[in-house]
Scaffold this motif. Structure first.
Motif, PDB file in Angstrom:
ATOM      1  N   GLY A 541       0.835  -1.120   0.023  1.00 29.22           N
ATOM      2  CA  GLY A 541      -0.008   0.001  -0.027  1.00 29.22           C
ATOM      3  C   GLY A 541       0.880   1.230   0.166  1.00 29.22           C
ATOM      4  N   HIS A 542       0.192   2.444   0.238  1.00 22.31           N
ATOM      5  CA  HIS A 542       1.105   3.618   0.393  1.00 22.31           C
ATOM      6  C   HIS A 542       0.465   4.342   1.446  1.00 22.31           C
ATOM      7  CE1 HIS A 542      -2.562   4.527  -2.337  1.00 22.31           C
ATOM      8  NE2 HIS A 542      -2.223   5.706  -1.794  1.00 22.31           N
ATOM      9  N   CYS A 543       1.206   5.453   1.795  1.00 25.28           N
ATOM     10  CA  CYS A 543       0.702   6.335   2.951  1.00 25.28           C
ATOM     11  C   CYS A 543       1.187   7.786   2.431  1.00 25.28           C
ATOM     12  CB  CYS A 543       1.325   5.959   4.263  1.00 25.28           C
ATOM     13  SG  CYS A 543       3.341   6.112   4.421  1.00 25.28           S
ATOM     14  N   ASP A 595      -1.120   8.833   7.116  1.00 18.66           N
ATOM     15  CA  ASP A 595      -2.732   8.197   6.473  1.00 18.66           C
ATOM     16  C   ASP A 595      -2.380   7.071   5.632  1.00 18.66           C
ATOM     17  OD1 ASP A 595      -5.303   7.833   5.927  1.00 18.66           O
ATOM     18  OD2 ASP A 595      -5.324   9.689   4.781  1.00 18.66           O
ATOM     19  N   THR A 597      -3.108   3.644   3.276  1.00 19.03           N
ATOM     20  CA  THR A 597      -3.936   3.205   2.204  1.00 19.03           C
ATOM     21  C   THR A 597      -3.535   1.976   1.989  1.00 19.03           C
ATOM     22  OG1 THR A 597      -4.720   5.425   1.531  1.00 19.03           O
ATOM     23  CG2 THR A 597      -5.354   3.572  -0.020  1.00 19.03           C
ATOM     24  N   GLU A 599      -3.693  -1.522  -0.311  1.00 18.96           N
ATOM     25  CA  GLU A 599      -4.123  -2.068  -1.720  1.00 18.96           C
ATOM     26  C   GLU A 599      -4.555  -3.456  -1.703  1.00 18.96           C
ATOM     27  OE1 GLU A 599      -0.732  -2.207  -4.273  1.00 18.96           O
ATOM     28  OE2 GLU A 599      -0.287  -0.205  -4.250  1.00 18.96           O
ATOM     29  N   LYS A 600      -5.974  -3.701  -2.529  1.00 16.25           N
ATOM     30  CA  LYS A 600      -6.589  -4.706  -2.110  1.00 16.25           C
ATOM     31  C   LYS A 600      -6.128  -5.948  -3.122  1.00 16.25           C
ATOM     32  CE  LYS A 600     -10.909  -2.577  -0.989  1.00 16.25           C
ATOM     33  NZ  LYS A 600     -12.335  -2.434  -1.553  1.00 16.25           N
TER      34      LYS A 600
END
Length: 609
Positions: A541-543, A595, A597, A599-600
């Motif tokens: 994911g990323h933030c 924050d 997020t 990844e699915k």
């Protein structure tokens, strides 16, 4: 016994008693109302229960046939009737008891108010008569003193030889005037006294007894009404007892109607096929046509030779198979030894260990004997922070538990200050609204500096709370053994993710293998063993950085506000997340500063259990 004669001087006490009587009546009415609500809720819940368990008959084929089912449905019907009787009880109480009590309480309040007003008026009239009598008495007393002074003045002048006749005559006229005025006030005082005595006798023997008698009758009627309501309360329940008894009798009859033999016969009638049980199968001998020229020893030897299969060949064939339940049974193999591991290489030339058999057993041994990597990193960073000297702001000079307590205490204090500032901000906003609506009360602009200062204090306190919470998370992560969890999670990932390959590794693809832990070379030092990874972990994911972070401590990653990073490892409950920049630099950042997020369905995402 009469209140008018026995309690002639207890007006205030009777006032309190009658008020208490009305309050008690209203309290009982409230009790009846709550009882009605209980009955209504009970009946509603019973009906919902019956509705929930009643069958939904869409066709005649689904109708209950067994006696136990029929009895249960009859019990549900009786229970529904029982719920209806509870509703009848509630309606009877509401109409006969609660409604009557509320109407009577309203009438009592009106009547009591009227009687008390009459009593107060009578008392006020008697007080007025007493004031008039007292005023006339004082006036008569004053005039008598003036007459005595006039008489003394006249006698002094009359005996004085030097006084003129005119002075004596003037003093005599003044004496006669004062005497006449005193006589008139005397008559007035006598009349007022007689009038007051008459009014007082009338007040205490006629007016007050009549008013108190009315109050007594009112209170007795209240008591009688309560008695009638008590009786009605019980009658509302007693009226439905015969019907409730019938409902209970119906339930008992339904229970008696259950016939286990009949139900068993219905099962037989419903599922009996009528076929006869199958007979015995005959023995069929197929060995009579076999050419019996080979000896038993040759057959055994050939079986043993055919049973020897190359392990690598078998492994290669089994790798591409898809098994029915997702995992293939583990092959029989000798106990795990260091020689049971072999080194595999990738196209880029890097070497890594591959499990040939029993990967879980090997990994568990590694946990027991090997050094955990992340705990060493944490302890090393903690040691460096202690060597750098005491940091009073984050309490890093204290032991972990003491530091946690200090940080928690500071967070609590900051939260209290934040609450005070928030309350002050709300008060200032309300005052500002009042000033805006009513400019004559004050200037709204005068509150703006104080409001801005309060907002700045709130922002500062929130930043301090976030910073201290990050430190607290770091301390809790150290005390909770984050490194041990991460190391054991790596091992669990090897066991739980993907399919099991013949060599003992688990992959998501039939042609891909998962690498084991890096091989321990003799020339590597302890630092390399604890901190060096094989290849960069895949991004899950990323933030985005919400707050800047300096990252002075070893193993952390500095970041600027608004900077976007890749997430390669989630927070394990200690308040730290592992991230990577686009240039490949990795490190830990506070979870509360970013924050996140995820990844699915990210390919190759590392999941720790």
């Amino acid at each position: 016994m009469s209140w008018g004669t026995e309690l002639w001087d207890q007006f205030d006490s009777l006032d309190k008693h009658t008020q208490w009587g009305i309050d008690f009546l209203e309290r009982y009415a409230k009790f009846v109302k709550e009882r009605i609500e209980i009955e209504q809720n009970y009946a509603k819940q019973l009906r919902n229960l019956v509705k929930k368990y009643c069958p939904k008959r869409s066709s005649k084929d689904e109708e209950p046939r067994f006696t136990s089912c029929i009895a249960f449905f009859n019990i549900l019907n009786e229970l529904n009737d029982y719920a209806g009787q509870r509703e009848v009880v509630a309606e009877e109480m509401a109409h006969r008891v609660y409604g009557e009590l509320m109407r009577y309480a309203h009438d009592l309040k009106t009547e009591r108010k009227m009687h008390l007003q009459e009593g107060r008026k009578a008392q006020q009239y008697l007080d007025m008569c007493w004031k008039q009598m007292d005023n006339s008495k004082k006036k008569f007393e004053r005039e008598c003193r003036e007459a005595e002074k006039a008489q003394q003045s006249y006698e002094r002048l009359d005996n004085d030889t030097n006084a003129t006749k005119a002075d004596v005559e003037k003093a005599k006229q003044h004496l006669n005037l004062r005497t006449h005025t005193a006589d008139e006030n005397k008559n007035e005082y006598a009349a007022q006294l007689q009038n007051f005595n008459g009014e007082q006798h009338k007040h205490f023997y006629v007016v007050i007894p009549q008013i108190y008698k009315q109050l007594q009758e009112m209170d007795e009627r209240r008591t009688i009404k309560l008695s009638e309501c008590y009786r009605g309360f019980a009658d509302s329940e007693r009226k439905v007892i015969p019907i409730i008894s019938k409902c209970l009798e119906g339930m008992i009859l339904a229970a008696k109607s259950v016939d286990e033999r009949r139900d068993s016969q219905m099962v037989v009638d419903s599922f009996k096929s009528g076929f006869e049980p199958p007979g015995d199968f005959p023995f069929e001998d197929y060995s009579q046509h076999i050419y019996r020229t080979i000896s038993d020893g040759t057959i055994s030897a050939s079986k043993q030779e055919s049973g020897k299969v190359d392990a690598k060949t078998t492994v290669g064939k089994a790798k591409g198979k898809l098994w029915l339940f997702g995992k293939k049974p583990k092959p029989q193999s000798p106990p795990l030894t260091p020689t049971s591991l072999f080194t595999s290489s990738t196209p880029n030339g890097s070497q890594f260990l591959t499990f040939s058999i029993e990967p879980v057993h090997y990994c568990m041994n590694e946990i027991k004997t090997g050094k955990p990597r992340i705990p060493s990193f944490r302890s090393l960073k903690r040691g460096w922070s202690v060597k750098m000297g005491p940091a009073l702001e984050d309490f890093s000079h204290l032991p972990p538990e003491q530091r946690r307590k200090k940080l928690q205490q500071r967070i609590d204090e900051l939260n209290r200050e934040l609450q005070k500032e928030s309350d002050q901000k709300d008060a200032l906003n309300k005052m500002k609204d009042v000033y805006e609506k009513n400019p004559q009360m004050g200037d709204p602009g005068s509150l703006q500096p104080k409001l801005a200062e309060t907002m700045n204090n709130i922002d500062r306190l929130r930043m301090e709370i976030h910073k201290n919470e990050a430190w607290l998370s770091e301390v809790e992560g150290k005390t909770g053994g984050r490194g041990d969890r991460r190391h054991s999670s790596d091992i669990n990932h090897l066991v739980t993710q993907g399919r099991e390959s013949p060599e003992g590794s688990y992959t998501d693809d039939a042609n891909q293998e998962v690498r084991g832990p890096p091989q321990q070379h003799g020339h590597h030092n302890e630092f390399d063993d604890e901190f060096e990874d094989d290849d960069p972990l895949p991004a899950i994911g990323h933030c985005k950085a919400i707050y800047p972070f300096d990252g002075h401590n070893e193993g952390t990653l500095a970041m600027k506000e608004g900077e976007v990073l890749y997430i390669i490892e989630e927070d394990k409950g200690d308040g730290w997340t592992r991230a990577r920049r686009q240039n490949g630099e990795e490190g830990y950042v506070p979870t509360s500063y970013i924050d996140v997020t995820l990844e699915k369905n990210s390919k190759g995402a590392v999941t720790y259990i």
